[in-house]
Design a protein around this motif. Structure first.
Motif, mmCIF file in Angstrom:
data_model
loop_
_atom_site.group_PDB
_atom_site.id
_atom_site.type_symbol
_atom_site.label_atom_id
_atom_site.label_comp_id
_atom_site.label_asym_id
_atom_site.label_seq_id
_atom_site.Cartn_x
_atom_site.Cartn_y
_atom_site.Cartn_z
ATOM 1 N N LYS A 5 -43.624 11.870 -2.675
ATOM 2 C CA LYS A 5 -44.071 12.782 -3.732
ATOM 3 C C LYS A 5 -43.692 12.254 -5.109
ATOM 4 N N LEU A 6 -42.473 11.712 -5.224
ATOM 5 C CA LEU A 6 -42.042 11.170 -6.513
ATOM 6 C C LEU A 6 -42.820 9.914 -6.890
ATOM 7 N N ASP A 7 -43.334 9.204 -5.883
ATOM 8 C CA ASP A 7 -44.180 8.040 -6.146
ATOM 9 C C ASP A 7 -45.624 8.440 -6.442
ATOM 10 N N GLY A 8 -45.958 9.718 -6.211
ATOM 11 C CA GLY A 8 -47.284 10.222 -6.539
ATOM 12 C C GLY A 8 -48.226 10.366 -5.368
ATOM 13 N N TYR A 9 -47.734 10.174 -4.144
ATOM 14 C CA TYR A 9 -48.602 10.296 -2.971
ATOM 15 C C TYR A 9 -48.666 11.735 -2.500
ATOM 16 N N GLU A 10 -49.881 12.234 -2.418
ATOM 17 C CA GLU A 10 -50.131 13.599 -1.969
ATOM 18 C C GLU A 10 -51.344 13.551 -1.062
ATOM 19 N N GLY A 11 -51.177 13.963 0.178
ATOM 20 C CA GLY A 11 -52.293 13.941 1.118
ATOM 21 C C GLY A 11 -52.802 12.540 1.391
ATOM 22 N N GLY A 12 -51.910 11.546 1.357
ATOM 23 C CA GLY A 12 -52.286 10.167 1.624
ATOM 24 C C GLY A 12 -52.942 9.451 0.457
ATOM 25 N N GLU A 13 -53.089 10.122 -0.674
ATOM 26 C CA GLU A 13 -53.713 9.528 -1.856
ATOM 27 C C GLU A 13 -52.710 9.453 -2.999
ATOM 28 N N MET A 14 -52.846 8.402 -3.804
ATOM 29 C CA MET A 14 -52.020 8.274 -5.001
ATOM 30 C C MET A 14 -52.616 9.180 -6.076
ATOM 31 N N ARG A 15 -51.785 10.000 -6.696
ATOM 32 C CA ARG A 15 -52.268 10.942 -7.712
ATOM 33 C C ARG A 15 -51.462 10.822 -8.984
ATOM 34 N N SER A 16 -52.127 11.178 -10.059
ATOM 35 C CA SER A 16 -51.443 11.260 -11.346
ATOM 36 C C SER A 16 -50.579 12.518 -11.336
ATOM 37 N N VAL A 17 -49.736 12.659 -12.350
ATOM 38 C CA VAL A 17 -48.918 13.869 -12.473
ATOM 39 C C VAL A 17 -49.830 15.085 -12.539
ATOM 40 N N HIS A 18 -50.860 15.009 -13.372
ATOM 41 C CA HIS A 18 -51.802 16.125 -13.509
ATOM 42 C C HIS A 18 -52.468 16.443 -12.169
ATOM 43 N N GLY A 19 -52.909 15.425 -11.453
ATOM 44 C CA GLY A 19 -53.580 15.622 -10.170
ATOM 45 C C GLY A 19 -52.671 16.205 -9.107
ATOM 46 N N GLN A 20 -51.421 15.760 -9.118
ATOM 47 C CA GLN A 20 -50.467 16.263 -8.138
ATOM 48 C C GLN A 20 -50.141 17.735 -8.400
ATOM 49 N N ASP A 26 -53.176 24.710 -3.704
ATOM 50 C CA ASP A 26 -52.681 25.096 -2.379
ATOM 51 C C ASP A 26 -51.924 26.418 -2.440
ATOM 52 N N ALA A 27 -51.178 26.632 -3.526
ATOM 53 C CA ALA A 27 -50.343 27.830 -3.649
ATOM 54 C C ALA A 27 -51.147 29.089 -3.957
ATOM 55 N N ILE A 28 -52.330 28.954 -4.569
ATOM 56 C CA ILE A 28 -53.143 30.134 -4.895
ATOM 57 C C ILE A 28 -54.347 30.292 -3.969
ATOM 58 N N ASP A 29 -54.457 29.435 -2.974
ATOM 59 C CA ASP A 29 -55.593 29.471 -2.056
ATOM 60 C C ASP A 29 -55.692 30.848 -1.391
ATOM 61 N N PRO A 30 -56.756 31.609 -1.689
ATOM 62 C CA PRO A 30 -56.892 32.952 -1.119
ATOM 63 C C PRO A 30 -56.957 32.951 0.407
ATOM 64 N N GLU A 31 -57.468 31.886 0.986
ATOM 65 C CA GLU A 31 -57.557 31.797 2.451
ATOM 66 C C GLU A 31 -56.159 31.819 3.066
ATOM 67 N N ARG A 32 -55.205 31.194 2.413
ATOM 68 C CA ARG A 32 -53.834 31.179 2.918
ATOM 69 C C ARG A 32 -53.097 32.466 2.557
ATOM 70 N N LEU A 33 -53.242 32.887 1.306
ATOM 71 C CA LEU A 33 -52.503 34.059 0.852
ATOM 72 C C LEU A 33 -52.912 35.324 1.598
ATOM 73 N N CYS A 34 -54.195 35.473 1.894
ATOM 74 C CA CYS A 34 -54.641 36.691 2.573
ATOM 75 C C CYS A 34 -54.090 36.763 3.993
#
Length: 170
Positions: A130-145, A152-160
């Motif tokens: 995560k500190l290297d920027g890998y999320e879901g197997g992809e390298m991401r920028s700070v903004h993207g991460q 993921d945290a506001i996903d209504p499918e999970r929250l409901c």
């Protein structure tokens, strides 16, 4: 329930580390954290797009810059015999049920089959990724991460699914 509020500065600090190191993803309904409408409403008119997002991005940026020091501190937990790294399925289910009831039921002995050092090493490796920027197997920028974490945290499918009173027929 698990939030400490400084009465002088109104600073908010999450104090329940029981599902730290992605143990929240081991719950029946996996979430990184719960970012509900109530929490977002408390952020004012900008919601997650204002100060919250900027603070998340700045925090992640500082953590990435200082990742070696952070990993050294976290590595100490590997050798701490008192810290439980594994969240057994039974304990995960119990925690998810208790989150609304604020119960403190202990399930002593249910985690004996889990090896703490392997779980600790896995958690440390995941933090490094995560500190290297890998999320879901992809390298991401700070903004993207940060964007992915918020989505993921506001996903209504999970929250409901986490809301005990949810009824699809309503």
């Amino acid at each position: 329930m698990n939030i400490l509020i400084d009465q002088a500065t109104a600073e908010v600090v999450h104090i329940d580390l029981g599902v730290a190191f992605e143990q929240g993803l081991m719950l029946k309904t996996p979430v990184p954290f719960r970012l509900t409408r109530d929490i977002i409403d408390g952020m004012g008119v900008t919601g997650v797009e204002g100060v919250f997002r900027r603070c998340c991005e700045k925090t992640l940026s500082v953590m990435r810059t200082n990742k070696e020091a952070l990993l050294t501190i976290i590595e100490v937990f590997i050798h701490d015999p008192l810290y439980k790294w594994a969240l057994s399925p039974l304990k995960a289910l119990q925690r998810q049920k208790e989150s609304d009831d604020d119960l403190e039921t202990s399930l002593e002995g249910t985690e004996g089959e889990y090896e703490g050092n392997k779980d600790a090493a896995r958690a440390l490796m995941r933090v490094k990724q995560k500190l290297d920027g890998y999320e879901g197997g992809e390298m991401r920028s700070v903004h993207g991460q940060v964007q992915q974490l918020i989505q993921d945290a506001i996903d209504p499918e999970r929250l409901c699914l986490m809301f005990a009173g949810w009824g699809a027929w309503l």
